[in-house]
Motif scaffolding. Structure first.
Motif, PDB file in Angstrom:
ATOM      1  N   VAL A 170       0.850  -1.189   0.000  1.00 22.34           N
ATOM      2  CA  VAL A 170       0.000   0.000   0.000  1.00 22.34           C
ATOM      3  C   VAL A 170       0.884   1.236   0.000  1.00 22.34           C
ATOM      4  CG1 VAL A 170      -1.803   1.284   1.182  1.00 22.34           C
ATOM      5  CG2 VAL A 170      -1.811  -1.221   1.252  1.00 22.34           C
ATOM      6  N   GLU A 171       0.787   2.016  -1.076  1.00 24.65           N
ATOM      7  CA  GLU A 171       1.580   3.239  -1.174  1.00 24.65           C
ATOM      8  C   GLU A 171       0.833   4.418  -0.555  1.00 24.65           C
ATOM      9  OE1 GLU A 171       2.182   1.082  -5.232  1.00 24.65           O
ATOM     10  OE2 GLU A 171       0.542   1.542  -3.851  1.00 24.65           O
ATOM     11  N   SER A 172       1.598   5.401  -0.121  1.00 27.97           N
ATOM     12  CA  SER A 172       1.039   6.659   0.369  1.00 27.97           C
ATOM     13  C   SER A 172       2.084   7.745   0.188  1.00 27.97           C
ATOM     14  CB  SER A 172       0.623   6.541   1.835  1.00 27.97           C
ATOM     15  OG  SER A 172       1.740   6.241   2.652  1.00 27.97           O
ATOM     16  N   GLY A 173       1.633   8.986   0.329  1.00 33.05           N
ATOM     17  CA  GLY A 173       2.569  10.097   0.297  1.00 33.05           C
ATOM     18  C   GLY A 173       2.569  10.925  -0.969  1.00 33.05           C
ATOM     19  N   LEU A 201       7.486   9.246  -0.433  1.00 30.68           N
ATOM     20  CA  LEU A 201       6.547   8.160  -0.642  1.00 30.68           C
ATOM     21  C   LEU A 201       6.851   7.017   0.320  1.00 30.68           C
ATOM     22  CD1 LEU A 201       6.415   7.968  -4.551  1.00 30.68           C
ATOM     23  CD2 LEU A 201       5.110   9.434  -2.994  1.00 30.68           C
ATOM     24  N   SER A 202       5.798   6.374   0.776  1.00 27.99           N
ATOM     25  CA  SER A 202       5.931   5.199   1.629  1.00 27.99           C
ATOM     26  C   SER A 202       5.172   4.036   1.011  1.00 27.99           C
ATOM     27  CB  SER A 202       5.375   5.476   3.032  1.00 27.99           C
ATOM     28  OG  SER A 202       6.083   6.491   3.680  1.00 27.99           O
ATOM     29  N   CYS A 203       5.670   2.864   1.270  1.00 23.62           N
ATOM     30  CA  CYS A 203       5.014   1.636   0.811  1.00 23.62           C
ATOM     31  C   CYS A 203       5.003   0.671   1.985  1.00 23.62           C
ATOM     32  CB  CYS A 203       5.761   1.043  -0.369  1.00 23.62           C
ATOM     33  SG  CYS A 203       5.199  -0.602  -0.872  1.00 23.62           S
ATOM     34  N   ALA A 204       3.822   0.414   2.511  1.00 24.68           N
ATOM     35  CA  ALA A 204       3.680  -0.515   3.627  1.00 24.68           C
ATOM     36  C   ALA A 204       3.451  -1.914   3.084  1.00 24.68           C
ATOM     37  CB  ALA A 204       2.526  -0.091   4.516  1.00 24.68           C
ATOM     38  N   ALA A 257       9.207  -3.138   7.638  1.00 24.80           N
ATOM     39  CA  ALA A 257       7.790  -3.091   7.282  1.00 24.80           C
ATOM     40  C   ALA A 257       7.460  -2.152   6.138  1.00 24.80           C
ATOM     41  CB  ALA A 257       6.974  -2.695   8.508  1.00 24.80           C
ATOM     42  N   LYS A 258       8.387  -1.261   5.785  1.00 24.58           N
ATOM     43  CA  LYS A 258       8.076  -0.267   4.770  1.00 24.58           C
ATOM     44  C   LYS A 258       9.263  -0.007   3.858  1.00 24.58           C
ATOM     45  CE  LYS A 258       4.520   2.393   7.232  1.00 24.58           C
ATOM     46  NZ  LYS A 258       4.103   3.757   7.664  1.00 24.58           N
ATOM     47  N   VAL A 259       8.941   0.490   2.685  1.00 19.10           N
ATOM     48  CA  VAL A 259       9.951   0.999   1.763  1.00 19.10           C
ATOM     49  C   VAL A 259       9.615   2.468   1.519  1.00 19.10           C
ATOM     50  CG1 VAL A 259      10.988   0.783  -0.518  1.00 19.10           C
ATOM     51  CG2 VAL A 259      10.169  -1.246   0.664  1.00 19.10           C
ATOM     52  N   PHE A 260      10.622   3.291   1.456  1.00 19.42           N
ATOM     53  CA  PHE A 260      10.437   4.720   1.313  1.00 19.42           C
ATOM     54  C   PHE A 260      11.173   5.230   0.076  1.00 19.42           C
ATOM     55  CE2 PHE A 260       8.729   4.957   5.532  1.00 19.42           C
ATOM     56  CZ  PHE A 260       9.444   4.016   6.268  1.00 19.42           C
ATOM     57  N   MET A 261      10.673   6.318  -0.458  1.00 19.16           N
ATOM     58  CA  MET A 261      11.418   7.016  -1.500  1.00 19.16           C
ATOM     59  C   MET A 261      11.288   8.513  -1.260  1.00 19.16           C
ATOM     60  SD  MET A 261      11.705   6.417  -5.544  1.00 19.16           S
ATOM     61  CE  MET A 261      10.071   6.940  -6.039  1.00 19.16           C
ATOM     62  N   GLN A 262      12.408   9.103  -0.898  1.00 17.60           N
ATOM     63  CA  GLN A 262      12.478  10.538  -0.710  1.00 17.60           C
ATOM     64  C   GLN A 262      12.791  11.156  -2.064  1.00 17.60           C
ATOM     65  OE1 GLN A 262      12.009  12.373   2.235  1.00 17.60           O
ATOM     66  NE2 GLN A 262      12.076  14.137   0.848  1.00 17.60           N
ATOM     67  N   GLN A 278      -0.536   8.968  -6.867  1.00 20.78           N
ATOM     68  CA  GLN A 278      -0.318  10.004  -7.882  1.00 20.78           C
ATOM     69  C   GLN A 278       0.617  11.080  -7.352  1.00 20.78           C
ATOM     70  OE1 GLN A 278      -1.693  10.383 -11.187  1.00 20.78           O
ATOM     71  NE2 GLN A 278      -0.180  12.062 -11.259  1.00 20.78           N
ATOM     72  N   VAL A 279       1.609  11.393  -8.159  1.00 17.55           N
ATOM     73  CA  VAL A 279       2.504  12.522  -7.886  1.00 17.55           C
ATOM     74  C   VAL A 279       2.352  13.512  -9.033  1.00 17.55           C
ATOM     75  CG1 VAL A 279       4.894  13.276  -7.684  1.00 17.55           C
ATOM     76  CG2 VAL A 279       4.137  11.172  -6.537  1.00 17.55           C
TER      77      VAL A 279
END
Length: 124
Positions: free
Chosen positions: A5-8, A20-23, A75-80, A119-120
């Motif tokens: 599940v992505e967010s951000g 962006l975060s991905c749980a 638990a998560k992957v991030f992309m700054q 969406q970005v």
């Protein structure tokens, strides 16, 4: 089975930043190679960044090197994302590659599990 599940995502002005975060769920999430992809209208899905299960190896597409940073915890992957440009506008997806190695693949076909996307939009 893995659920992602992505967010951000959101609207940001040129030059701005987003994280962006991905749980991920599932017992084996922390053992998978993870990738961030993006897809703009009329374009193919493109690998932006990837990271091995332990974070030791990272991949960045040429267009984002020096501006985007991928990281992860159990638990998560991030992309700054920094210094964003209008051409970075796209739907961003995280994906899991369940292969038991440390090769970061850049083809969407090699990733078995996908999130729904976030969406970005980079616009003034």
């Amino acid at each position: 089975q893995v659920q992602l599940v992505e967010s951000g995502g959101g609207l940001v002005k040129p030059g701005g930043s987003l994280r962006l975060s991905c749980a991920g769920s599932g017992a084996l999430f922390s053992s998978y190679i993870m990738g961030w992809f993006r897809q703009a209208p009329g374009s193919e899905r493109e690998c932006v960044a990837g990271i091995t299960w332990n974070g030791d190896i990272k991949y960045y597409g040429d267009s984002v090197k020096g501006r985007f940073t991928i990281s992860r915890d159990n638990a998560k992957v991030f992309m700054q994302m920094g210094s964003l440009k209008p051409e970075n506008t796209a739907v961003y997806y995280c994906a899991a590659d369940t292969a038991w190695d440390t090769l970061i693949r850049t083809s969407a076909l090699d990733y078995e599990y996908w999130g729904q996307g976030t969406q970005v939009t980079v616009s003034s």
